[in-house]
Design a protein around this motif. Structure first.
Motif, short mmCIF file in Angstrom:
data_model
loop_
_atom_site.label_atom_id
_atom_site.label_comp_id
_atom_site.label_asym_id
_atom_site.label_seq_id
_atom_site.Cartn_x
_atom_site.Cartn_y
_atom_site.Cartn_z
N UNK A 134 13.52 13.45 4.55
CA UNK A 134 13.33 12.15 3.93
C UNK A 134 11.85 11.93 3.65
N UNK A 135 11.55 11.44 2.46
CA UNK A 135 10.15 11.24 2.06
C UNK A 135 9.98 9.80 1.58
N UNK A 136 9.09 9.08 2.24
CA UNK A 136 8.70 7.73 1.83
C UNK A 136 7.35 7.86 1.16
N UNK A 137 7.34 7.81 -0.17
CA UNK A 137 6.14 8.16 -0.95
C UNK A 137 5.37 6.92 -1.36
N UNK A 138 4.07 6.95 -1.13
CA UNK A 138 3.22 5.82 -1.48
C UNK A 138 2.99 5.70 -2.97
N UNK A 139 3.11 4.48 -3.48
CA UNK A 139 2.89 4.21 -4.90
C UNK A 139 2.54 2.74 -5.05
N UNK A 140 1.83 2.44 -6.15
CA UNK A 140 1.46 1.05 -6.40
C UNK A 140 1.91 0.60 -7.78
N UNK A 141 1.72 1.44 -8.78
CA UNK A 141 2.01 1.05 -10.16
C UNK A 141 3.41 1.49 -10.58
N UNK A 142 3.92 0.96 -11.70
CA UNK A 142 5.21 1.42 -12.21
C UNK A 142 5.22 2.93 -12.47
#
Length: 216
Positions: free
Chosen positions: A108-116
């Motif tokens: 399982x990977x919880x990936x960091x992102x901010x923009x669309x």
């Protein structure tokens, strides 16, 4: 634990604890304390000294149905180190090669992102869910705006999410929130574990009330 099982469990618990400190042994003790109170998912940031040893200790001592993962996982080597230490999921602060590597291993990977664009790219690379980070930058209104074009992306709000902020992020559509400093305080650096347990109970009670409200 498969990515689907992780996603289902995280959606049900609504919480993932983020442990980051200056002492690996204290970080392990803090993680186990919040697990004993009822947190099912805990990540230990790799920026914590002796984080891998802490992850192994937590994995060996965690209560049943509790899962430890690693945060700030950036490289392929990081992923393999985490797996060797017994970590069961990985969390990234940004789009990094660790996303594809973790996904290829079935983690399982919880990936960091901010923009669309970042959120879309994270899921395309194999993320299980997107960690909206730092969530405090745009707040719940920003999360809601992101979810309008991406209703099927599971978002977890992380960064500046305390007891006062969590309900609004849940209402905006976050499947979970990731309290770090507002939960852990200085416990991962040798601080008061009793105070940590009290904060953990407050977060768990808040999540339970939110769940009841959703069911009614």
């Amino acid at each position: 634990m498969t990515p689907d099982q992780f996603l289902e469990g995280l959606s049900g618990s609504r919480l993932v604890a983020i442990v980051r400190g200056t002492d690996g042994q204290a970080a392990a003790e803090a993680a186990l304390a919040v697990m004993e109170e009822g947190f099912r998912y805990v990540e230990v940031a790799l920026t914590t000294p002796d984080a891998l040893a802490a992850i192994t200790r937590i994995r060996d001592s965690a209560p049943e149905s509790c899962f430890v993962g690693a945060g700030t996982v950036l490289t392929a080597q990081d992923v393999h180190d985490v797996v060797a230490a017994g970590g069961l999921f990985i969390v990234t602060p940004a789009l990094a090669e660790s996303i594809e590597v973790g996904a290829s291993l079935g983690l399982p990977v919880l990936a960091g992102a901010m923009t669309p664009s970042e959120a879309h790219a994270a899921m395309t690379r194999g993320a299980t869910a997107v960690k909206l980070f730092p969530a405090s930058f745009g707040g719940p209104a920003y999360l809601k705006a992101l979810r309008d074009p991406f209703p099927r992306i599971p978002f977890v709000a992380v960064g500046g999410v305390g007891l006062n902020e969590a309900p609004a992020f849940w209402e905006a559509g976050a499947i979970a929130v990731g309290p770090g400093g507002p939960l852990i305080g200085d416990a991962a650096s040798g601080g008061d574990l009793d105070a940590l347990r009290e904060r953990a109970r407050a977060f768990l009670a808040l999540a339970a009330r939110h769940g009841e409200g959703k069911q009614s």
